[in-house]
Scaffold this motif. Structure first.
Motif, PDB file in Angstrom:
ATOM      1  N   ASP B  16       6.436   1.476   5.765  1.00 34.82           N
ATOM      2  CA  ASP B  16       6.952   0.957   4.498  1.00 34.82           C
ATOM      3  C   ASP B  16       6.107  -0.201   3.983  1.00 34.82           C
ATOM      4  O   ASP B  16       6.121  -0.510   2.795  1.00 34.82           O
ATOM      5  CB  ASP B  16       8.395   0.476   4.660  1.00 34.82           C
ATOM      6  CG  ASP B  16       9.328   1.651   4.889  1.00 34.82           C
ATOM      7  OD1 ASP B  16       9.000   2.754   4.405  1.00 34.82           O
ATOM      8  OD2 ASP B  16      10.364   1.461   5.555  1.00 34.82           O
ATOM      9  N   GLU B  19      -0.278  -0.196   3.149  1.00 34.15           N
ATOM     10  CA  GLU B  19      -0.702   0.319   1.839  1.00 34.15           C
ATOM     11  C   GLU B  19      -1.961   1.173   1.968  1.00 34.15           C
ATOM     12  O   GLU B  19      -2.664   1.389   0.986  1.00 34.15           O
ATOM     13  CB  GLU B  19      -0.880  -0.808   0.827  1.00 34.15           C
ATOM     14  CG  GLU B  19      -2.026  -1.717   1.165  1.00 34.15           C
ATOM     15  CD  GLU B  19      -2.315  -2.752   0.094  1.00 34.15           C
ATOM     16  OE1 GLU B  19      -1.468  -3.004  -0.781  1.00 34.15           O
ATOM     17  OE2 GLU B  19      -3.412  -3.324   0.158  1.00 34.15           O
ATOM     18  N   ALA B  20      -2.230   1.614   3.188  1.00 33.32           N
ATOM     19  CA  ALA B  20      -3.341   2.546   3.414  1.00 33.32           C
ATOM     20  C   ALA B  20      -4.690   2.010   2.957  1.00 33.32           C
ATOM     21  O   ALA B  20      -5.513   2.734   2.433  1.00 33.32           O
ATOM     22  CB  ALA B  20      -3.047   3.910   2.760  1.00 33.32           C
ATOM     23  N   SER B  21      -4.909   0.737   3.158  1.00 38.08           N
ATOM     24  CA  SER B  21      -6.202   0.166   2.780  1.00 38.08           C
ATOM     25  C   SER B  21      -7.304   0.648   3.719  1.00 38.08           C
ATOM     26  O   SER B  21      -8.474   0.627   3.362  1.00 38.08           O
ATOM     27  CB  SER B  21      -6.139  -1.360   2.840  1.00 38.08           C
ATOM     28  OG  SER B  21      -5.836  -1.761   4.168  1.00 38.08           O
ATOM     29  N   GLY B  22      -6.913   1.023   4.914  1.00 36.77           N
ATOM     30  CA  GLY B  22      -7.907   1.499   5.866  1.00 36.77           C
ATOM     31  C   GLY B  22      -8.676   0.399   6.578  1.00 36.77           C
ATOM     32  O   GLY B  22      -9.656   0.674   7.267  1.00 36.77           O
ATOM     33  N   VAL B  23      -8.258  -0.830   6.424  1.00 40.78           N
ATOM     34  CA  VAL B  23      -8.947  -1.925   7.105  1.00 40.78           C
ATOM     35  C   VAL B  23      -8.947  -1.680   8.617  1.00 40.78           C
ATOM     36  O   VAL B  23      -9.974  -1.763   9.288  1.00 40.78           O
ATOM     37  CB  VAL B  23      -8.281  -3.288   6.779  1.00 40.78           C
ATOM     38  CG1 VAL B  23      -8.853  -4.398   7.652  1.00 40.78           C
ATOM     39  CG2 VAL B  23      -8.455  -3.616   5.303  1.00 40.78           C
ATOM     40  N   LEU B  34      -6.428   7.451   9.057  1.00 42.79           N
ATOM     41  CA  LEU B  34      -5.721   7.713   7.809  1.00 42.79           C
ATOM     42  C   LEU B  34      -5.826   9.201   7.563  1.00 42.79           C
ATOM     43  O   LEU B  34      -6.936   9.740   7.484  1.00 42.79           O
ATOM     44  CB  LEU B  34      -6.396   6.966   6.664  1.00 42.79           C
ATOM     45  CG  LEU B  34      -5.913   5.551   6.399  1.00 42.79           C
ATOM     46  CD1 LEU B  34      -6.778   4.921   5.315  1.00 42.79           C
ATOM     47  CD2 LEU B  34      -4.451   5.510   5.980  1.00 42.79           C
ATOM     48  N   ASP B  35      -4.711   9.874   7.492  1.00 41.10           N
ATOM     49  CA  ASP B  35      -4.805  11.313   7.310  1.00 41.10           C
ATOM     50  C   ASP B  35      -5.074  11.649   5.841  1.00 41.10           C
ATOM     51  O   ASP B  35      -5.235  10.764   5.004  1.00 41.10           O
ATOM     52  CB  ASP B  35      -3.558  12.027   7.858  1.00 41.10           C
ATOM     53  CG  ASP B  35      -2.326  11.763   7.018  1.00 41.10           C
ATOM     54  OD1 ASP B  35      -2.456  11.290   5.865  1.00 41.10           O
ATOM     55  OD2 ASP B  35      -1.215  12.028   7.517  1.00 41.10           O
ATOM     56  N   ASP B  37      -3.333  12.569   3.539  1.00 37.39           N
ATOM     57  CA  ASP B  37      -2.361  12.088   2.556  1.00 37.39           C
ATOM     58  C   ASP B  37      -2.231  10.573   2.567  1.00 37.39           C
ATOM     59  O   ASP B  37      -1.233  10.025   2.108  1.00 37.39           O
ATOM     60  CB  ASP B  37      -0.985  12.717   2.826  1.00 37.39           C
ATOM     61  CG  ASP B  37      -1.020  14.207   2.578  1.00 37.39           C
ATOM     62  OD1 ASP B  37      -1.644  14.611   1.582  1.00 37.39           O
ATOM     63  OD2 ASP B  37      -0.463  14.957   3.402  1.00 37.39           O
ATOM     64  N   ASP B  38      -3.246   9.899   3.122  1.00 35.80           N
ATOM     65  CA  ASP B  38      -3.207   8.449   3.166  1.00 35.80           C
ATOM     66  C   ASP B  38      -2.060   7.911   4.006  1.00 35.80           C
ATOM     67  O   ASP B  38      -1.535   6.835   3.720  1.00 35.80           O
ATOM     68  CB  ASP B  38      -3.106   7.862   1.748  1.00 35.80           C
ATOM     69  CG  ASP B  38      -4.458   7.782   1.083  1.00 35.80           C
ATOM     70  OD1 ASP B  38      -5.466   7.738   1.798  1.00 35.80           O
ATOM     71  OD2 ASP B  38      -4.489   7.766  -0.162  1.00 35.80           O
ATOM     72  N   VAL B  59      -4.878  -5.896  14.301  1.00 34.33           N
ATOM     73  CA  VAL B  59      -3.494  -6.268  13.998  1.00 34.33           C
ATOM     74  C   VAL B  59      -3.489  -7.571  13.199  1.00 34.33           C
ATOM     75  O   VAL B  59      -2.766  -7.727  12.219  1.00 34.33           O
ATOM     76  CB  VAL B  59      -2.672  -6.412  15.304  1.00 34.33           C
ATOM     77  CG1 VAL B  59      -1.329  -7.080  15.031  1.00 34.33           C
ATOM     78  CG2 VAL B  59      -2.479  -5.044  15.952  1.00 34.33           C
ATOM     79  N   CYS B  62      -4.976  -6.846   9.507  1.00 32.13           N
ATOM     80  CA  CYS B  62      -4.286  -6.004   8.527  1.00 32.13           C
ATOM     81  C   CYS B  62      -3.762  -6.894   7.404  1.00 32.13           C
ATOM     82  O   CYS B  62      -2.974  -7.793   7.646  1.00 32.13           O
ATOM     83  CB  CYS B  62      -3.123  -5.259   9.194  1.00 32.13           C
ATOM     84  SG  CYS B  62      -1.961  -4.599   7.977  1.00 32.13           S
ATOM     85  N   PRO B  63      -4.211  -6.646   6.175  1.00 30.19           N
ATOM     86  CA  PRO B  63      -3.827  -7.553   5.086  1.00 30.19           C
ATOM     87  C   PRO B  63      -2.327  -7.527   4.776  1.00 30.19           C
ATOM     88  O   PRO B  63      -1.806  -8.452   4.172  1.00 30.19           O
ATOM     89  CB  PRO B  63      -4.653  -7.071   3.892  1.00 30.19           C
ATOM     90  CG  PRO B  63      -5.285  -5.796   4.288  1.00 30.19           C
ATOM     91  CD  PRO B  63      -5.162  -5.618   5.766  1.00 30.19           C
ATOM     92  N   LYS B  64      -1.663  -6.485   5.172  1.00 29.99           N
ATOM     93  CA  LYS B  64      -0.235  -6.379   4.881  1.00 29.99           C
ATOM     94  C   LYS B  64       0.617  -6.774   6.069  1.00 29.99           C
ATOM     95  O   LYS B  64       1.836  -6.712   6.012  1.00 29.99           O
ATOM     96  CB  LYS B  64       0.098  -4.942   4.461  1.00 29.99           C
ATOM     97  CG  LYS B  64      -0.516  -4.540   3.153  1.00 29.99           C
ATOM     98  CD  LYS B  64       0.265  -5.082   2.002  1.00 29.99           C
ATOM     99  CE  LYS B  64      -0.552  -6.052   1.200  1.00 29.99           C
ATOM    100  NZ  LYS B  64       0.113  -6.590   0.029  1.00 29.99           N
ATOM    101  N   GLN B  65       0.000  -7.107   7.187  1.00 29.48           N
ATOM    102  CA  GLN B  65       0.725  -7.364   8.429  1.00 29.48           C
ATOM    103  C   GLN B  65       1.694  -6.224   8.754  1.00 29.48           C
ATOM    104  O   GLN B  65       2.859  -6.427   9.094  1.00 29.48           O
ATOM    105  CB  GLN B  65       1.433  -8.722   8.354  1.00 29.48           C
ATOM    106  CG  GLN B  65       0.420  -9.849   8.586  1.00 29.48           C
ATOM    107  CD  GLN B  65       0.712 -11.106   7.790  1.00 29.48           C
ATOM    108  OE1 GLN B  65       1.747 -11.700   7.986  1.00 29.48           O
ATOM    109  NE2 GLN B  65      -0.198 -11.485   6.910  1.00 29.48           N
TER     110      GLN B  65
END
Ligand code: HEM
Ligand code: SF4
Lengths: 415, 70
Positions: B16, B19-23, B34-35, B37-38, B59, B62-65
């Motif tokens: 949730d 955001e699938a940034s892929g970092v 990342l599959d 479908d992101d 960990v 990750c920009p979104k934690q």
């Protein structure tokens, strides 16, 4: 041999500690500014700097780990009171806020960003591969071998502008005008551009006005571009106010342009200064695409800093800071920190890992366009060197006078 | 502590928040994927000290934690 190859990469600074003022745009024109940053970081990782004209100032964070900490601690270091430390009250340089995610804090920022971020995931960006490459080929195909070109305007500035306009569905006829506006919003500290701060502000407003109109068109007549998506965003069942849509437009145009152009230009300078790295890239342009783009972006540090505002009094590393004071994290310093990067003044396109902070120190505002920017950078150099294997800078770059952007106004390149 | 005594921690993602940034996927390809479908998946739990170390950095990065170790 180019002129560039003979110059020292990191000349020792002649400044005393107390003379180092990050608020002074002329500081950033000095050839020894990197060494001055290193000196300042070693002695005072957190320090106070003031603008000559207004006497107002900001806290500067130079240490890599501190930058991560500050960037993540949005509750103390907020974005919602503005992110431009170099524009300050009393100098006539205050800009109207944009009222969009870059000037918001979570959870509001999170909710807003969600709508836009889906357009920039690795999968979405992979889908852009075709037109990023087509545009790059189109741009380099306009020139012939041996041509001497103005690299910044002729090549570097054009790819990011075309791409962001493609993504947003902007009419090709309007693009040169938008590019001019985008330049003006950022060039207002350089007398050469003849843009005074008021004009910079005016350009920002004009960009937003263009966005407002485009949003209205897209609402009536949606396309499959990103801006049609943004125009349809609803928060709590209500559409975004039209001023805010204009703000999004201006943000995406401005955020993706000058930064990526700067990265590409510094990439060209670096490849000219380090011919061995250019030869290496040419030997395996696909295998090295990711690490080369990453190193170019570290090397360039296109945005020197980002700003925040203190929401309460704190003590950090023994330094007392007060509510309402500004703070800036300086990527120009952290990206050359020898504690983090081996031999940081060596341009090394195989560097891995390469955890530079050019896209920010992590945290809620981490650059949304990072995946796109990387791809633009590697595609451009792949296509440039495929057509012009001997492309090289033939004169010294002319730097932009700016506290914010590590910009280059002019770079003569022989193709 | 010897190697065998070390209790390895598992990494998980809060989808949730991601955001699938892929970092993370760029940093530790062996672990984060990342599959198409992101959607971020944990392809492989860290099983060496080296992976532990790199995952811990991811960990933190990750920009979104959205990632956690437990
Ligand atoms: C090499 C090129 C680029 C660099 C160096 C760069 C750098 C940055 C930095 C430093 C931030 C702020 C991070 C923070 O405050 O923690 C940022 C934010 C942002 N960037 Fe980029 N950027 C680049 C390219 C792009 C592109 C191509 C786009 C989009 C088309 C873009 C869109 C954004 C947006 C929308 C934000 C605001 C995100 C938010 O507030 O949540 N950037 N960028
Ligand atoms: S870095 Fe964080 S937000 Fe990005 S894909 Fe990995 S888990 Fe998701």
């Amino acid at each position: 041999m180019t002129i560039l190859e003979d110059q020292p990469i990191n000349p020792p600074t002649t400044l005393d500690l107390d003379e180092i003022n990050l608020a002074d745009p002329d500081f950033w024109l000095r050839p020894d500014y990197h060494d001055a940053l290193a000196k300042l970081r070693a002695a005072r990782p957190v320090s106070w700097h003031e603008h000559h004209d207004s006497g107002k100032g900001f806290w500067a964070f130079l240490d890599y780990e501190d930058i991560i900490a500050v960037t993540r601690d949005w509750e103390a270091f907020s974005s919602k009171h503005g992110i431009r430390v170099h524009h300050d009250a009393g100098t006539g340089q205050v800009r109207p806020g944009t009222n969009i995610m870059i000037e918001m804090d979570p959870p509001e920022q999170t909710a807003n960003r969600k709508h836009v971020s889906t357009g920039f995931t690795p999968r979405q960006v992979r889908k852009m591969e075709t037109y990023v490459r087509e545009q790059a080929i189109r741009i380099v195909s306009e020139f012939e071998r041996g041509d001497e070109i103005e690299f910044v305007g002729d090549i570097a500035a054009r790819l990011p502008m075309e791409i962001i306009c493609d993504i947003m569905g902007v009419d090709p006829a309007d693009r040169p005008h938008l590019l001019d506006l985008s330049n003006r919003t950022l060039g207002d500290q350089d007398p050469d551009y003849g843009v005074d701060p008021l004009e910079g502000t005016k350009a920002t407003l004009e960009l937003r006005e263009y966005g407002v109109q485009l949003a209205a068109e897209r609402l009536e007549n949606p396309g499959d571009d990103l801006f049609s998506e943004i125009a349809r965003i609803e928060v709590d069942g209500k559409p975004l106010p039209k001023e805010q849509l204009g703000g999004y437009f201006a943000l995406l145009i401005a955020a993706g342009n000058e930064t990526t152009r700067t990265a590409i230009t510094h990439g060209m300078i670096a490849f000219s200064r380090f011919p061995d790295q250019k030869a290496l890239f040419q030997s395996d342009p696909v295998g090295l695409e990711q690490s080369a783009a990453e190193e170019i972006i570290r090397w360039a540090s296109p945005l020197r800093h980002m700003g925040r505002v203190l929401t309460h009094d704190i003590e950090y590393r023994g330094v007392r800071m007060r509510t309402g004071e500004k703070a800036a994290v300086w990527y120009s310093a952290s990206n050359r920190d020898p504690a983090v990067f081996d031999d940081p003044f060596r341009f090394d396109i195989t560097r891995d890992p390469n955890l530079h902070q050019s896209f920010g120190g992590g945290g809620p505002h981490f650059c949304l366009g990072a995946n796109l920017a990387r791809r633009e950078v590697w595609v451009l150099f792949q296509e440039l060197f495929a057509r012009f294997p001997d492309a090289v800078a033939v004169a010294d770059p002319v730097p932009l006078r700016s506290v914010q952007v590590n910009g280059v106004k002019s770079l003569k390149v022989r193709l | 502590m010897t190697q065998q005594d070390t209790v390895r921690r598992e990494v998980s993602v809060d989808l949730d928040v991601c955001e699938a940034s892929g970092v993370c996927a760029r940093m530790v390809r062996e672990v984060f994927r990342l599959d198409d479908d992101d959607v971020l998946t944990i392809a492989h739990q860290p099983d060496t000290d080296e992976l532990d170390r790199r995952v811990a950095v991811a960990v933190r990065r990750c920009p979104k934690q959205a990632l956690s170790l437990h």
